[in-house]
Design a protein around this motif. Sequence first.
Motif, mmCIF file in Angstrom:
data_model
loop_
_atom_site.group_PDB
_atom_site.id
_atom_site.type_symbol
_atom_site.label_atom_id
_atom_site.label_comp_id
_atom_site.label_asym_id
_atom_site.label_seq_id
_atom_site.Cartn_x
_atom_site.Cartn_y
_atom_site.Cartn_z
ATOM 1 N N ASN A 154 -30.258 -35.265 32.056
ATOM 2 C CA ASN A 154 -30.774 -36.623 32.172
ATOM 3 C C ASN A 154 -29.996 -37.598 31.296
ATOM 4 N N GLU A 155 -29.906 -38.841 31.757
ATOM 5 C CA GLU A 155 -29.274 -39.879 30.959
ATOM 6 C C GLU A 155 -30.178 -40.286 29.796
ATOM 7 N N TRP A 156 -29.560 -40.725 28.739
ATOM 8 C CA TRP A 156 -30.299 -41.278 27.614
ATOM 9 C C TRP A 156 -30.338 -42.791 27.755
ATOM 10 N N PHE A 157 -31.534 -43.339 27.668
ATOM 11 C CA PHE A 157 -31.745 -44.788 27.777
ATOM 12 C C PHE A 157 -31.201 -45.336 29.098
ATOM 13 N N ASN A 158 -31.168 -44.476 30.131
ATOM 14 C CA ASN A 158 -30.648 -44.870 31.443
ATOM 15 C C ASN A 158 -29.239 -45.441 31.371
ATOM 16 N N PHE A 159 -28.463 -44.964 30.407
ATOM 17 C CA PHE A 159 -27.127 -45.528 30.209
ATOM 18 C C PHE A 159 -26.099 -44.467 29.810
ATOM 19 N N PHE A 160 -26.450 -43.609 28.862
ATOM 20 C CA PHE A 160 -25.517 -42.622 28.335
ATOM 21 C C PHE A 160 -25.662 -41.276 29.038
ATOM 22 N N THR A 161 -24.528 -40.632 29.308
ATOM 23 C CA THR A 161 -24.502 -39.257 29.807
ATOM 24 C C THR A 161 -24.095 -38.352 28.653
ATOM 25 N N PRO A 162 -25.032 -37.636 28.040
ATOM 26 C CA PRO A 162 -24.748 -36.909 26.800
ATOM 27 C C PRO A 162 -24.312 -35.464 27.024
ATOM 28 N N SER A 163 -23.506 -34.972 26.089
ATOM 29 C CA SER A 163 -23.161 -33.555 26.031
ATOM 30 C C SER A 163 -22.869 -33.198 24.582
ATOM 31 N N VAL A 164 -23.083 -31.947 24.236
ATOM 32 C CA VAL A 164 -22.741 -31.450 22.910
ATOM 33 C C VAL A 164 -21.721 -30.325 23.093
ATOM 34 N N SER A 165 -20.793 -30.213 22.137
ATOM 35 C CA SER A 165 -19.737 -29.216 22.265
ATOM 36 C C SER A 165 -19.255 -28.795 20.891
ATOM 37 N N GLY A 166 -18.556 -27.680 20.876
ATOM 38 C CA GLY A 166 -18.015 -27.191 19.612
ATOM 39 C C GLY A 166 -16.924 -26.170 19.844
ATOM 40 N N VAL A 167 -16.112 -25.952 18.828
ATOM 41 C CA VAL A 167 -14.998 -25.007 18.897
ATOM 42 C C VAL A 167 -14.899 -24.265 17.571
ATOM 43 N N VAL A 168 -14.573 -22.988 17.653
ATOM 44 C CA VAL A 168 -14.170 -22.211 16.485
ATOM 45 C C VAL A 168 -12.777 -21.673 16.791
ATOM 46 N N GLY A 169 -11.824 -21.935 15.880
ATOM 47 C CA GLY A 169 -10.454 -21.501 16.094
ATOM 48 C C GLY A 169 -9.945 -20.656 14.944
ATOM 49 N N PHE A 170 -9.044 -19.731 15.268
ATOM 50 C CA PHE A 170 -8.431 -18.860 14.268
ATOM 51 C C PHE A 170 -6.917 -18.925 14.447
ATOM 52 N N GLN A 171 -6.190 -19.136 13.366
ATOM 53 C CA GLN A 171 -4.728 -19.145 13.430
ATOM 54 C C GLN A 171 -4.162 -18.063 12.518
ATOM 55 N N TRP A 172 -3.257 -17.256 13.092
ATOM 56 C CA TRP A 172 -2.562 -16.226 12.333
ATOM 57 C C TRP A 172 -1.069 -16.549 12.349
ATOM 58 N N ALA A 173 -0.412 -16.470 11.202
ATOM 59 C CA ALA A 173 1.016 -16.765 11.111
ATOM 60 C C ALA A 173 1.711 -15.696 10.286
ATOM 61 N N ASP A 174 2.874 -15.240 10.775
ATOM 62 C CA ASP A 174 3.641 -14.243 10.028
ATOM 63 C C ASP A 174 4.157 -14.813 8.713
ATOM 64 N N ALA A 175 4.563 -16.074 8.752
ATOM 65 C CA ALA A 175 5.054 -16.737 7.534
ATOM 66 C C ALA A 175 4.217 -17.992 7.319
ATOM 67 N N GLY A 176 3.150 -17.872 6.575
ATOM 68 C CA GLY A 176 2.268 -19.009 6.363
ATOM 69 C C GLY A 176 0.869 -18.556 6.046
ATOM 70 N N THR A 177 -0.067 -19.481 6.148
ATOM 71 C CA THR A 177 -1.446 -19.218 5.776
ATOM 72 C C THR A 177 -2.299 -19.008 7.017
ATOM 73 N N ASP A 178 -3.026 -17.907 7.061
ATOM 74 C CA ASP A 178 -4.014 -17.694 8.120
ATOM 75 C C ASP A 178 -5.270 -18.481 7.757
#
Length: 240
Positions: free
Chosen positions: A162-186
């Motif tokens: 449903n729209e909020w206040f008959n105007f906004f189309t809402p969504s919630v989202s999120g991400v978790v990321g992992f980076q591995w590097a041979d030369a650098g910081t994980d």
Amino acid sequence: MGAALVAGSALAAQAQDPGDQAFGPFGGGSGNQLELSATTAFTTDYVFRGISQTNQNPAVQGSLDASYGMFYVGMWGSNVDFADSLEIDYYGGIAPTIGGFDLDIGVLWYTYPGANGIDIVEIKTGGSYTFGDAFTLGVTNYWGTDSDYDVLEVGGEYAFANEWFNFFTPSVSGVVGFQWADAGTDYTYWNAGLTLGFLDNWAADIRYWDTDLSDIGCGGAPGAGDNCDGRVVGTISASF
């Protein structure tokens, strides 16, 4: 990207929705005819994989995209706080749907005009599945071809019916990321936020970013360590 789903993963973008930022700034096309699109955005901080690229200052960003069926190409640009203050990225790939799964296989080329030796090419593979019409869960891997590193992102987005206040189309989202590097910081990074679509092609996003990097691991130079700290980022974008 994120710019990761606005950039979504809205990013993608969302335009790379700020939520596409949950799946990254780069998205695939759909349909059986040539489709062209463009996105402009203003954000209070250009954060890429949890790290500010503008020294915690605002950024103006934009993208141009073309798709035909499952094939897509595009370019995306933003100001940054290094490399003569400009980043321009090019990307292309295929985004087929197989058995209800939306797949994405592509190449990303990050360029910094005026700076030598810091361009990056990545191979991207990812997939997502939408449960019902509301909840999407996705996994994406990025592999650096010039440097030995690997990035894995897990993201999700829930779109309210449903729209909020008959105007906004809402969504919630999120991400978790992992980076591995041979030369650098994980390290690990994450974001979560709320996106409000309005007036058909506009979106406003408020998002919290953070990493597990220490100030020294983030760079060590005076002021640079703060670029990996937790922060709230606001973005407004328009797609055409």
